[in-house]
Design an enzyme around this catalytic site. Structure first.
Site, PDB file in Angstrom:
ATOM      1  N   ARG A   1     -53.709 -21.223 -22.428  1.00 20.15           N
ATOM      2  CA  ARG A   1     -54.608 -21.781 -23.442  1.00 20.15           C
ATOM      3  C   ARG A   1     -54.011 -21.625 -24.839  1.00 20.15           C
ATOM      4  O   ARG A   1     -54.182 -22.487 -25.688  1.00 20.15           O
ATOM      5  CB  ARG A   1     -55.980 -21.111 -23.332  1.00 20.15           C
TER       6      ARG A   1
ATOM      7  N   HIS B   1     -61.668 -11.595 -16.301  1.00 18.79           N
ATOM      8  CA  HIS B   1     -60.764 -12.534 -16.972  1.00 18.79           C
ATOM      9  C   HIS B   1     -61.159 -13.941 -16.537  1.00 18.79           C
ATOM     10  O   HIS B   1     -61.356 -14.189 -15.356  1.00 18.79           O
ATOM     11  CB  HIS B   1     -59.320 -12.234 -16.575  1.00 18.79           C
TER      12      HIS B   1
END
Lengths: 248, 610
Positions: free
Chosen positions: B257, B237
């Site tokens: 994000r 990740h």
């Protein structure tokens, strides 16, 4: 790097004592890091629960210098480390070993609370409509990570051992989340008064203070439930209405 | 005598009580068979609880252009077309019903203005698709399944660990394990077993996984004769915490994000704009303003490059750090605080949308994400590979042995899209439960083999014997575990090379030898040293599987990046790597061609790539 001394409770159901461990701590460490370090280097068999290490699972509950806390969310720079730090298991539950306690009572209590029962779906495709402002409060209660620190600090359980008569703050929050769920149709008020012992809570708010999720347990969950109990059972007008209202 | 151990008999035994295990248990129980559920931790603490962003389901509540076809095509593109296409199809079609079902069981998702379940943007998903509750969706999901499941007549064995699976000839017959509290051995006799044990991140030093992610299910199934597939594909990740050191690896959700957070290097540059892969160019914005509008649900805008797939973002971060453009502690900056330039009340907005991120950084790093950027770097997060299963039934190559969730392979191919995990757990957890129950109904009783049980019990107690015999000179379990984690991180991590992986294979052989001799002390009651010693076998098995498969795939694809083969190979694009335990006990590897995709699915992919 600094040297820290932890006094950790080691023992089982029968007996136990605080044992001193000294180790080096580095910047940013939390209490659980120190416990893990001691476990890996000095006491391989020391029992403690943990999972996420980020305050999301509620496994590593303990009493740090007497205060019910999550070990993973207590940074060393939040507590005095110039003197020994005491780590003990939660006191409201029976000991299994070292920092691990038998919390199975909590799981049994939950099973006794009537489960969610939704109204029929609102739309033909089997879905429901709810507004965000109507679910905000329930979402607050549903943040609970079941660390049981509120149960640990509650004097009704901790000091008076009313485990058979009182479900504790965690399950009052759980009941509140169900009762205030916009879709729910079940009624849990009668057993709140009787079997679940809501009257034992005298709103000292200790549970709210230790909640790592900052749920306003007393004000938002317990007090409104107490009001519902009062409305249902002690309001003379409401009582009269129940007897006189047209049936069917 | 094996019969002296406490024995439980179920039609279906489920191992693991995260999202997939709970959903499987609920489904099997609803089919009218007896169900036992075993989990290593307390109920409700499994790794599912950590999932933050949401669950992907093409409900079209926020953007009605979404459909199962778009979701299917996104999943295949994200997985770089080595996915099990049947699983990707079923997943895309069934995820919406599984989400609605959770609502019927009491889940309270965030809402749209019309009062429907809200959906958010996520990396690799073309439209806003993730049903969510702030950034604690995993908690909502596991609690809903738990609270529903406890009323379904399932018997739950909390804090019990399975050591080995039991067989009756070729068939699965149950499992053998111990309760952590007392350390007593237990036998499960079961006609069908569902493995839902989650991931294997603990094989690496920097990981978002908890102590439980030791690849138990992968390893249990492998040693019982099942095939593993896609083991080379591990998702790093892109955004794990990197500072302070003790929190290294803890996840920073992709929703940061999704809500407009941007990645910058030490020069303040948004480096993600430097490298946009060809197959995503048409869907990705080239100008930051358009990217911002996308995160605010402007249907005409294209996604910012921060929301490209995780494998790509992780490699870009790696590149910046290696080129000396990283942040002070060896990562890059992730900034959500900048949105105050765009919207009023930005701090409040951030706290509402990302409450647990705010809390996590305040508490663990003493950093206010509404005011300052975070420092982040890649962390081992998810195993795309796992038990090879039939896409419809989730049954492995061992009759009666099923797998679902992270420990099963296929849906995600070479790279999983964020949000496709929670929906995977529900869709295939349900299917595994359904077909395990069916299998149990249709097949006769099993017989247990006492010799197999005695052997397992003897083996499980060896670490104590070593402790008693060696008087303190032998390796402890934690030493071997730490060395393994460091080695896998260094030699089989995010960037891989032939010579390093060969070295890893050699080291693994030596570590196996050492692991078989580790010593533990103390009693059997709740002894984490002993538990760690027993988990070593699983960690070593899956580490070997990962290394062997990674050596075999001589190309770079998704979660598998080879420095010595940086490009995709058209040959390797057509195959999966399958591992199986050979008759001599050694790990055998074979390349298996991917079955041809039916015409109608091919057409869907073509249509969607326009």
């Amino acid at each position: 790097m600094s040297t820290v001394t932890f006094k950790i409770w080691r023992g089982d159901k029968e007996s136990g004592k605080l044992v001193d461990y000294t180790t080096e701590a580095s910047e940013g460490m939390v209490v659980l890091d120190v416990v893990h370090k001691i476990q890996a280097t000095q006491a391989n068999d020391m029992a403690c629960r943990w999972n996420c290490k980020a305050g999301k699972c509620g496994s590593c509950s303990a009493e740090i210098n007497g205060k019910p806390s999550l070990m993973c969310m207590t940074r060393l720079d939040m507590i005095p480390i110039d003197k020994p730090v005491t780590i003990q298991p939660m006191r409201a539950f029976p000991s299994i070993r070292d920092l691990v306690t038998d919390v199975s009572w909590n799981f049994r209590v939950k099973k006794k609370i009537k489960q969610f029962k939704p109204r029929p779906p609102d739309a033909p495709d089997g879905t429901w409509r709810m507004q965000q402002e109507d679910v905000d409060r329930v979402q607050e209660f549903r943040k609970c990570i079941e660390c049981f620190l509120c149960q640990d600090v509650c004097h009704v359980l901790r000091d008076h051992h009313k485990h058979e008569e009182f479900i504790g703050p965690r399950y009052l929050v759980y009941t509140a989340a169900l009762e205030m769920h916009p879709l729910d149709t079940e009624d849990r008020i009668p057993e709140l008064k009787e079997a679940h012992g809501i009257g034992y809570c005298n709103i000292t708010k200790c549970c709210t203070k230790v909640c790592p999720e900052h749920i306003t347990i007393t004000d938002n969950a317990i007090i409104p439930l107490k009001e519902r109990v009062v409305d249902d059972f002690y309001d003379p007008l409401g009582w009269l209405w129940k007897i006189l209202r047209p049936k069917g | 005598m094996a019969t002296s151990y406490e024995t439980f008999e179920y039609d279906v035994l489920v191992i693991g009580a995260g999202g997939a295990g709970l959903r499987a248990a609920i489904e099997a129980s609803a089919a009218g068979v007896s169900v036992g559920l075993v989990c290593k931790s307390l109920l409700g603490k499994a790794h599912t609880v950590m999932a933050e962003g949401g669950m992907a389901a093409a409900m079209g509540n926020v953007d009605d252009r979404d459909s199962w076809k778009v979701h299917f095509a996104d999943t295949m593109r994200g997985g770089q077309y080595v996915n099990n296409w049947r699983m990707a199809e079923l997943h895309a079609k069934e995820a919406p019903s599984r989400v609605h079902e959770l609502e019927a069981w009491g889940a309270v998702f965030d809402r749209t203005k019309e009062g429907k379940i809200s959906q958010r943007n996520f990396g690799g998903h073309r439209y806003p698709r993730l049903a969510h509750v702030g950034d604690r969706t995993g908690l909502e999901m596991i609690r809903t399944l738990q609270d529903h499941g406890i009323h379904q007549g399932i018997t739950v064995h909390m804090e019990w660990t399975i050591v080995t699976l039991l067989k009756d000839g070729d068939r699965i017959a149950g499992a053998f394990g111990y309760d952590r509290e007392r350390g007593r051995f237990k036998i499960f006799k079961a006609k069908a077993v569902v493995i839902a044990s989650g991931g294997l991140g603990r094989a690496f030093k920097i990981t978002s996984n908890s102590w439980e992610g030791t690849g138990d299910g992968h390893s249990l199934a492998y040693h019982a004769g099942a095939e593993l597939v896609d083991m080379e594909f591990i998702q790093f990740h892109p955004t794990g915490m990197i500072w302070p050191p003790s929190v290294q690896g803890i996840l920073v959700t992709e929703s940061v994000r999704g809500e407009g957070g941007v990645l910058r290097n030490k020069d303040g540059k948004r480096f993600m704009y430097d490298d946009i892969p060809d197959n995503y160019k048409s869907q990705t914005s080239t100008d930051p303003e358009e990217g911002w509008r996308y995160t605010q649900n402007d249907k005409n805008a294209r996604r910012p490059p921060e929301l490209l797939t995780r494998d790509h973002v992780a490699r870009c971060i790696n590149r910046e750090v290696k080129a000396g453009r990283g942040s002070p502690h060896g990562g890059v900056f992730l900034d959500i605080s900048w949105i105050k330039e765009k919207i009023p009340n930005a701090p409040e907005h951030i706290k509402k949308k990302l409450p647990s991120m705010y809390h996590q950084f305040m508490q663990l790093a003493n950093l206010d994400i509404t005011k300052e950027p975070m420092e982040v770097g890649p962390t081992t997060h998810y195993a795309m590979g796992g038990v090879r299963v039939n896409g419809d039934t989730q049954m492995s190559s061992v009759p009666g042995l099923f797998a679902a969730g992270e420990c099963a392979a296929g849906l995600h191919g070479a790279n999983r899209l964020g949000g496709n995990s929670l929906s995977d757990l529900l869709v295939f957890g349900k299917r595994a439960g359904e077909f395990a129950a069916k299998y149990a109904k249709e097949n006769p009783n099993v017989q247990l083999n006492d010799a197999q049980i005695e052997e397992a019990a003897k083996h499980a107690l060896e670490p104590f014997e070593h402790g008693a015999a060696e008087g303190g000179s032998a390796d402890g379990p934690y030493q071997v575990q730490h060395e393994l984690q460091n080695m896998m991180q260094d030699l089989v991590g995010i960037v891989r090379r032939e010579d390093e992986m060969q070295k890893a294979l050699e080291n693994l052989q030596k570590m196996k030898e050492r692991a078989s001799k580790v010593a533990v002390y103390g009693h059997r009651e709740y002894n984490p040293g002993w538990h760690t010693a027993l988990d070593l076998k699983h960690l070593l098995t899956i580490s070997e599987a990962t290394t062997l498969a990674a050596l075999e795939r001589k190309e770079s694809r998704g979660g598998h990046f080879r420095e010595d083969f940086p490009d995709k190979s058209t040959e390797d694009a057509k195959m999966n790597i399958v591992l199986k335990k050979g008759p001599d006990g050694k790990m055998q590897l074979r390349r298996e061609p991917i079955p041809p995709m039916p015409e109608e699915l091919k057409q869907v992919i073509e249509e969607m790539s326009k």
